[in-house]
Design an enzyme around this catalytic site. Structure first.
Site, PDB file in Angstrom:
ATOM      1  N   SER A   1       1.488  -6.076   2.572  1.00 33.99           N
ATOM      2  CA  SER A   1       1.482  -4.895   1.723  1.00 33.99           C
ATOM      3  C   SER A   1       2.725  -4.056   1.936  1.00 33.99           C
ATOM      4  CB  SER A   1       0.238  -4.045   2.057  1.00 33.99           C
ATOM      5  OG  SER A   1       0.380  -2.737   1.548  1.00 33.99           O
TER       6      SER A   1
ATOM      7  N   TYR B   1      -5.421   0.259   8.567  1.00 35.68           N
ATOM      8  CA  TYR B   1      -5.325  -0.866   7.605  1.00 35.68           C
ATOM      9  C   TYR B   1      -3.872  -1.358   7.566  1.00 35.68           C
ATOM     10  CZ  TYR B   1      -4.034  -2.769   3.084  1.00 35.68           C
ATOM     11  OH  TYR B   1      -3.458  -3.535   2.101  1.00 35.68           O
TER      12      TYR B   1
ATOM     13  N   LYS C   1      -1.855  -5.028   8.823  1.00 28.82           N
ATOM     14  CA  LYS C   1      -0.950  -5.850   8.004  1.00 28.82           C
ATOM     15  C   LYS C   1       0.353  -6.109   8.770  1.00 28.82           C
ATOM     16  CE  LYS C   1      -3.475  -6.559   4.441  1.00 28.82           C
ATOM     17  NZ  LYS C   1      -3.990  -7.920   4.187  1.00 28.82           N
TER      18      LYS C   1
HETATM   19  C1  WQD Z   1      -2.087   5.379  -5.713  1.00 32.02           C
HETATM   20  C2  WQD Z   1      -1.712   6.810  -6.049  1.00 32.02           C
HETATM   21  C3  WQD Z   1      -2.870   8.429  -4.715  1.00 32.02           C
HETATM   22  C4  WQD Z   1      -6.867   7.655  -6.248  1.00 32.02           C
HETATM   23  C5  WQD Z   1      -3.123   1.515  -1.120  1.00 32.02           C
HETATM   24  C6  WQD Z   1      -2.723   0.657   0.050  1.00 32.02           C
HETATM   25  C7  WQD Z   1      -1.927  -0.535  -0.438  1.00 32.02           C
HETATM   26  C8  WQD Z   1      -2.692  -1.329  -1.461  1.00 32.02           C
HETATM   27  C9  WQD Z   1      -3.212  -0.418  -2.575  1.00 32.02           C
HETATM   28  C10 WQD Z   1      -4.908  -1.972  -0.683  1.00 32.02           C
HETATM   29  C11 WQD Z   1      -1.558   7.675  -4.811  1.00 32.02           C
HETATM   30  C12 WQD Z   1      -3.249   8.565  -6.187  1.00 32.02           C
HETATM   31  C13 WQD Z   1      -5.501   7.590  -6.016  1.00 32.02           C
HETATM   32  C14 WQD Z   1      -7.421   8.800  -6.862  1.00 32.02           C
HETATM   33  C15 WQD Z   1      -5.223   9.763  -7.003  1.00 32.02           C
HETATM   34  N1  WQD Z   1      -3.611  -2.178  -0.806  1.00 32.02           N
HETATM   35  N2  WQD Z   1      -4.707   8.619  -6.403  1.00 32.02           N
HETATM   36  N3  WQD Z   1      -6.565   9.817  -7.222  1.00 32.02           N
HETATM   37  O1  WQD Z   1      -2.568   4.470  -1.648  1.00 32.02           O
HETATM   38  O2  WQD Z   1      -0.616   3.620  -3.071  1.00 32.02           O
HETATM   39  O3  WQD Z   1      -1.967   1.989  -1.768  1.00 32.02           O
HETATM   40  O4  WQD Z   1      -3.897   0.722  -1.999  1.00 32.02           O
HETATM   41  O5  WQD Z   1      -5.692  -2.107  -1.593  1.00 32.02           O
HETATM   42  O6  WQD Z   1      -1.653  -1.354   0.696  1.00 32.02           O
HETATM   43  O7  WQD Z   1      -1.868   1.413   0.887  1.00 32.02           O
HETATM   44  O8  WQD Z   1      -2.967   3.107  -3.755  1.00 32.02           O
HETATM   45  O9  WQD Z   1      -4.391   3.402  -5.736  1.00 32.02           O
HETATM   46  O10 WQD Z   1      -5.106   4.483  -3.528  1.00 32.02           O
HETATM   47  O11 WQD Z   1      -3.183   5.429  -4.803  1.00 32.02           O
HETATM   48  O12 WQD Z   1      -4.486  10.701  -7.325  1.00 32.02           O
HETATM   49  O13 WQD Z   1      -8.651   8.926  -7.096  1.00 32.02           O
HETATM   50  O14 WQD Z   1      -2.773   7.376  -6.806  1.00 32.02           O
HETATM   51  O15 WQD Z   1      -2.737   9.701  -4.115  1.00 32.02           O
HETATM   52  O16 WQD Z   1      -0.530   8.600  -5.048  1.00 32.02           O
HETATM   53  P1  WQD Z   1      -1.986   3.426  -2.522  1.00 32.02           P
HETATM   54  P2  WQD Z   1      -4.011   4.091  -4.460  1.00 32.02           P
END
Ligand code: WQD
Length: 340
Positions: A124, A149, A153
């Site tokens: 990731s 997590y 990785k």
């Molecule tokens: C994306 C953006 C949130 C939810 C993580 C892991 C990565 C990968 C994907 C695991 C961020 C914003 C999110 C919400 C929001 N693998 N958000 N409201 O955190 O970039 O990556 O997940 O599955 O390894 O690190 O992905 O989709 O959680 O968030 O505003 O309800 O959307 O703050 O900016 P992230 P995400």
């Protein structure tokens, strides 16, 4: 000649199994169904016309894993099986280290003793933390991820580097950016288990009325619209990259030590509000949202330089954000139809 796909009924795993079968590989799935459901196996068969061999057990059950290697000639592995909820990993660190690392090591023990090579690891972009420069390429220095997590990785990558060097084996570390979307058939997608952690499944459920409003975690980031930026890559394009990486490894003689690392992204950054807007436009639906405080541990911006995968694997992402988001809505409608 079979490819072991661990977590093969999961979100990215199931899409990759479809692409492997379509490319002529025999697939053996091990999945403990902790984050997936058995009907996905039927849907893989419906899409491809082939039913992969499936074993429902936890990879920490070493003795069961040995039986799989005794029953099948395994020539490679794509390892998806891992717990992946960033927030949960902070609350259950030991469970995450045990599950994500013990399962990996159990597979490597079998690879070691049976002289098997060709290991593809689901990694990731989180291993980069908040990179200093954009876009992020594979030479960007790694930072210790904030989440357990993310640490599993990074540790998994280190274990595999030592495995490749120590036993002269071939490994490919695939660093995903943000996978989104569902299969064009609408028969595969991100299964909503509990409250979605990730943005796109939450947007999908908000549009469907399952969630009242999307919480936008922060609009005070130093970005164009103040919301955080990520590289959202369509899951089928990502699945195809796994097949390309496997083909690449299998084209190299087996007694060579190979450590390949690839960033898999679109090369384009999109903000949270851009994703919301794109989802509404693509599907002609409304996604009500409210601005909230930042989520702990979130980074401001991450998007990939995926040129290396294009050069070495002859692969690139081909699907736009809007097209990917259209498949999400079709998947939601399929899930609703299953309930009726
Ligand atoms: C994306 C953006 C949130 C939810 C993580 C892991 C990565 C990968 C994907 C695991 C961020 C914003 C999110 C919400 C929001 N693998 N958000 N409201 O955190 O970039 O990556 O997940 O599955 O390894 O690190 O992905 O989709 O959680 O968030 O505003 O309800 O959307 O703050 O900016 P992230 P995400």
């Amino acid at each position: 000649m079979a490819i072991l796909v661990t977590g093969g009924l999961g979100y990215i795993g199931s899409h990759t199994v479809v692409e492997l079968i379509n490319s002529g590989y025999e697939v053996v799935i091990v999945d403990d169904l902790s984050h997936s459901e058995k009907f996905i196996l039927n849907n893989i068969e419906e899409i491809t016309g082939k039913r992969p061999i499936f074993y429902p057990f936890d990879l920490k059950r070493k003795e069961l894993l040995t039986q799989v290697f005794e029953a099948h000639q395994i020539d490679g592995c794509i390892n998806f099986a891992a717990f992946k909820a960033v927030g949960e990993s902070q609350e259950k660190p030991v469970d995450y280290y045990e599950n994500n690392l013990f399962s990996l090591i159990n597979i490597l023990q079998e690879f070691k003793s049976r002289n098997i090579s060709n290991f593809i690891f689901s990694s990731s972009c989180t291993v980069y933390g908040q990179a200093d420069e954009m876009p992020i390429d594979e030479n960007t220095p790694l930072k210790m991820p904030e989440s357990v997590y993310g640490k599993t990785k990074q540790m998994g990558e280190e274990i595999l580097k030592d495995f490749a060097k120590g036993y002269k084996r071939k490994v490919s570390l695939l660093r995903y950016f943000n996978p989104i979307g569902a299969h064009p058939s609408a028969l595969l997608g991100e299964l909503p288990i509990g409250v979605p952690n990730n943005l796109v499944p939450y947007v999908m459920q908000t549009a469907a009325g399952i969630r009242e409003k999307l919480n936008v975690w922060g609009n005070d980031y130093p970005t164009e619209d103040g919301t955080a930026v990520r590289d959202y890559i369509y899951v089928v394009d990502l699945a195809k990259a796994h097949v390309a990486a496997l083909k690449n490894l299998m084209s190299i003689p087996n007694d060579e030590a190979v450590i390949d690392v690839y960033n898999l992204g679109t090369g384009k950054g999109s903000s949270v509000l851009e994703v919301v807007k794109a989802f509404e436009t693509a599907n002609n639906v409304a996604v009500p949202y409210q601005i909230c405080d930042r989520r702990e541990g979130d980074i401001t911006i991450a998007y990939a330089n995926a040129d290396k995968a294009e050069r070495n694997l002859n692969w690139k992402s081909e699907t736009s954000l809007e097209e990917a988001l259209k498949t999400v809505w079709e998947w939601q409608k399929y899930l609703e139809s299953r309930k009726n």
